[in-house]
Design an enzyme around this catalytic site. Structure first.
Site, PDB file in Angstrom:
ATOM      1  CD  GLU A  34      -2.646   1.429   2.488  1.00 27.43           C
ATOM      2  OE1 GLU A  34      -2.332   0.761   3.492  1.00 27.43           O
ATOM      3  OE2 GLU A  34      -3.576   2.252   2.475  1.00 27.43           O
ATOM      4  NE  ARG A 282       4.843  -8.459  10.343  1.00 24.33           N
ATOM      5  CZ  ARG A 282       4.507  -7.468   9.532  1.00 24.33           C
ATOM      6  NH1 ARG A 282       5.408  -6.626   9.084  1.00 24.33           N
ATOM      7  NH2 ARG A 282       3.265  -7.302   9.180  1.00 24.33           N
ATOM      8  CE  LYS A 292       3.701  -0.158   4.115  1.00 25.35           C
ATOM      9  NZ  LYS A 292       3.061  -0.244   2.790  1.00 25.35           N
TER      10      LYS A 292
END
Length: 834
Positions: A34, A282, A292
């Site tokens: 995104e 992750r 982020k």
RNA sequence: UGGCCCGUGGUGGAAUUGGCAACACGUCUGGCUCUGGACCAGAAGAUUCCAGGUUCGAAUCCUGGCGGGCCAACCA
């Protein structure tokens, strides 16, 4: 990428799919950020996986901006993302894709969902919807609007799209199951009304799709075969599949796409290839944040200078810090991919950086913390330009576009590193001390004659003599100084600002022990030094990565600083821009085995101090008198006992199994858990097979065989073709010694998959047990001859290698040999052959 | 008395699907060196979370326990 014998679990799935000809062996992955922030080191891992997997199997990867939320996204982030991926060294398929390009087909698809009765318009408020959703413990309740007619839903959804309602008035929801144990399946939202300006579609859309709806369909539109994402989306997979299975895409709908190939309006019926989602863990880095959403506040509150602050874990920050892209790729390769939670040591990243930079960073001299040295037997106004190689001998293939040597000035006034002098040297100290001689790197030997101190007793100057005969680094008389130190001319060097970066957070886990992770920020993460560097660097390309000898790897920063104080200078620094000085960022220090860097692995030290003898879990509490299950108790057993209390047949079987069949209480308990289980067992032993053996097979091996998954993603859970009578026969075959245990195991998996009568299969395929000692001995000897090294180790005392040989013999006899016999013979043969 | 996922040296992770607990980082020796770097040689470090069970044989299969993560945003 190089061929590896080991494949991570994702690559294994892809390799299986390619091998089985799924999607005609085509592989298309996607990286879908995104655009609401900069990419960081965690993304690098995902990028390397998405692009790397595709590349390994001759596939391609699309880059898709997942821009379905107009309020958080920005074109500046799109640019940064493209730049960073390209910098990392990956090339995406075709143009950059945008989820926002799919708004129209997504809407058309949603319309069909409404037509098909799979979606409805809900008019509850946000909080009412939340309230109706229930909790993890309680099922949700249907919205009063859930049963609106298809016509009404269609009309309302069209009106939503036409912008006739204010924000929050309605949403479009999938009609699934309000009582699903998976919260994601409780009628998830597909569209919300948001009168907001989107950076790409402007004001064209008053409604925006949610992730779960947009993502899988976007995968379908692009023809993605393998959709890789992180673990937290595991629950979303069920929804992903549900959407994929309930949409009816048509060529017409995706025809409006940029770059669509055109072609009629026939129904596609379903997405082909059908995309599948797989999740991996992750990558977390210690002392670092990889999110982020968490990085943004640091930028906004000024904790760092920007997204590309060299302390940031962003790719832009790492780049500015001097980390080369191949180091990041090597790092990702090194840590690999898994499904377990993790926190990788930054040491691993640092290792990859040094590994990448060592063979290509030219060595230069720079004194970070200067201590003045006066050479008393050298003319005050003299200067010697010494020729010095940029690379040490062990760098076999230095960059071809870099010169082999440069000249460095030597004069009467020098600087050395303050830490390279000790008035009272500790043992093992190999540097300068009163009366000692050291070698100046690329220069002369010097001896310290006198230490000059200021009023406070601090050393401010060293007065030394040099040996003119030692030019070139060696002495005619063959003496060797205790060490070599770096230095710089005080008369002819350049002032430089050196920025040393330490970890941004004080603790390995920044979220540990605080509500706001910013409380764990390391206040000393940036240290600025006034240093002096040899003048040659002034003419080098600005993006050069250097090794400052004996200190670390550095890169010139784009910033320059005006000189705060005039460095001792006689104009030799003329190449530097007047009135300014160079700025260097430390990428990473050199590995240092002398000064044990205390901060390097503090968490290790701390844990060992804080938790000296902490063993496993808590001590089980004694059962409470209420009879409620407590920690440590077998809750499954309690539940089954309770069920049996209310069911006479169950209880009867439970007791009969123990009394008449001689089963242990534990086995009887498990077997009598349900009528189905009892029935299966009774039928299995009806043929006369040993009840105890059948029970063990049923409880252990059958369950194992049934839970084993078929080809990835195609498993039919709980489906088994095994008939109880077949199991009885199978156990009988094994118990009677007709077939070996191992053959029995093999057979079982086949029966579970395909059914059938074991006796027939054994007859047909001649699977009878091999008990011929001579035959087995022959095979054993052959195996031993084929593995002389292992045999030697066995004879040397590695007894467990017997298992290895048993395995090999079993393999050679297609599992038909009797394993106990094999073990016997193998050990015998191994010993006699010596 | 929710669902899903995960526990292998300090760290990240292999184990050809039940048959020798790899490898890498880190640590420690020794060697070499005009960088206390690099390089070379070697070492230490693991009852594979625990307890039972199945098996000739279990990190792997079964049962239970313990521990960790994710899920109830009109975020992705």
């Amino acid at each position: 990428m190089s061929e590896k014998e080991h494949l991570d679990f994702i690559r294994q799935i892809v390799a299986d799919d390619v091998a089985s000809g799924k999607h005609d062996g085509r592989v298309l992955t996607r990286f879908p950020p995104e655009p609401n922030g900069f990419l960081h080191i965690g993304h690098a891992s995902a990028i390397c996986l998405d692009f790397g997997v595709a590349a390994d199997y001759g596939g391609r990867t699309t880059l898709r901006m997942d821009d379905t939320n107009p309020t958080t996204e920005d074109p500046a982030y799109v640019e940064a993302i493209e730049r960073d991926i390209a910098w990392l060294g990956f090339e995406w398929e075709g143009d950059v894709r945008y989820a926002s390009d799919y708004f129209e087909p997504l809407y058309q698809l949603a319309l069909r969902m409404v037509e098909d009765g799979f979606a409805y318009v809900d008019s509850l408020s946000e909080s009412e919807i939340r309230d109706h959703r229930g909790s993890v413990r309680e099922p949700g309740r249907p919205s009063p609007y859930r049963d609106r007619s298809i016509e009404e839903n269609l009309q309302l959804f069209r009106a939503m799209r036409a912008g006739e309602f204010p924000d929050g008035a309605h949403v479009l929801r999938a009609k699934i199951d309000l009582s699903a144990s998976n919260m994601k399946m409780r009628d998830p939202l597909m569209y919300r009304i948001r009168h907001a300006h989107h950076y790409r579609t402007g004001d064209a859309w008053p409604i925006y799709p949610f992730y779960d709806w947009a993502h899988g369909q976007s995968d379908g539109i692009e023809g993605i075969t393998h959709s890789l994402c992180t673990l937290e989306f595991q629950d979303n997979r069920e929804l992903y599949d549900w959407f994929i299975e309930h949409t009816r895409p048509s060529v017409a709908q995706i025809d409006s796409l940029p770059g669509a190939e055109g072609g009629g309006s026939e129904d596609l019926g379903s997405w082909d290839p059908r995309p599948r989602q797989y999740e991996f863990a992750r990558r977390n880095l210690d002392y670092t944040i990889v999110s982020k959403r968490k990085l943004l506040p640091l930028v906004e509150d000024g904790s760092v200078s920007g997204w590309d602050d060299p302390r940031m874990s962003t790719l832009a920050g790492l780049r500015r810090r001097g980390v080369p892209p191949d180091a990041i790729r090597a790092f990702c390769d090194q840590v690999g991919i898994g499904k377990a939670d993790n926190r990788v040591s930054v040491g691993t990243l640092e290792w990859a950086i040094r590994e990448a930079l060592n063979p290509r960073a030219p060595r230069v001299l720079c004194v970070l913390d200067p201590l003045k040295v006066t050479i008393t037997n050298y003319p005050d106004d003299g200067i010697d330009w010494l020729e010095a190689p940029y690379f040490p001998r062990d760098v076999k293939a230095p960059p071809e576009d870099w010169p082999a040597t440069r000249r460095i000035p030597f004069s009467a006034n020098l600087y050395i590193e303050r830490s390279d002098f000790a008035e009272e040297p500790p043992s093992g100290f190999k540097r300068l001390a009163p009366g000692r001689e050291v070698r100046l790197r690329h220069g002369f030997f010097i001896t310290c004659d006198e230490v000059v101190k200021d009023g406070g007793g601090e050393v401010v100057e060293l007065r030394c003599t040099y040996d003119p005969a030692t030019s070139g680094g060696s002495s005619p008389d063959g003496r060797k100084p205790s060490g070599t130190i770096h230095w710089v001319s005080a008369d002819a060097s350049l002032p430089a600002e050196i920025r040393l970066y330490d970890r941004l957070f004080k603790v390995a886990d920044p979220y540990e022990g605080v509500e706001d992770f910013r409380d764990n920020l390391n206040p000393n993460s940036l240290e600025i030094l006034d240093a002096f560097i040899e003048p040659s660097v002034a003419e080098d390309p600005p993006d050069t990565s250097y090794q400052f000898e004996r200190t670390g790897y550095f890169i010139r920063d784009r910033a320059t600083r005006s000189v705060s104080k005039v460095a001792g200078s006689n104009g030799a620094g003329a190449h530097a821009e007047a009135g300014s000085r160079l700025v260097f960022n430390r990428t990473v220090s050199l590995r240092n085995t002398w000064e044990t860097t205390v901060y390097l692995e503090p968490d290790v030290a701390i844990t060992s101090v804080l938790e000296p003898g902490v063993t496993v879990g808590p001590v089980p509490e004694p059962a409470s008198e209420t009879g409620e299950p407590t920690i440590g108790e077998d809750t499954g057993r309690l539940a089954r006992d309770r069920i049996r209390e209310e069911s006479l047949p169950l209880q009867t079987s439970f007791e009969r199994f123990q009394r008449e069949l001689g089963l242990t209480e534990e086995v009887a308990d498990l077997l009598s858990a349900s009528p189905a289980s009892i029935d299966f067992y009774e039928r299995a032993i009806a043929g006369g097979a040993n009840p105890e053996a059948v029970a063990n097979w049923l409880l252990n091996k059958v369950r194992g065989a049934e839970s084993k998954e078929g080809p990835a993603g195609t498993r039919a859970a709980g489906e088994s073709s095994l008939e109880p009578e077949a199991l009885g026969a199978l156990v009988d075959l094994v118990e009677s010694g007709t077939i070996s245990v191992t053959t029995g195991n093999d057979l079982l998996s086949r029966l579970v998959a395909d059914g059938g009568d074991p006796r027939e299969i054994v007859d047909r395929e001649a699977l009878g047990r091999l008990v011929d000692r001579a035959r087995i001995r022959d095979v054993a000897h052959q195996v031993i001859a084929d593995h002389p090294e292992e045999a030697g180790r066995f004879r040397a005392g590695q007894a467990k290698l017997a298992g290895f040989f048993v395995g090999q013999v079993m393999r050679a006899t297609e599992n038909r040999a009797d394993a106990s016999l094999v073990r016997n013979i193998v050990e015998e043969s191994l010993n006699e052959a010596s």
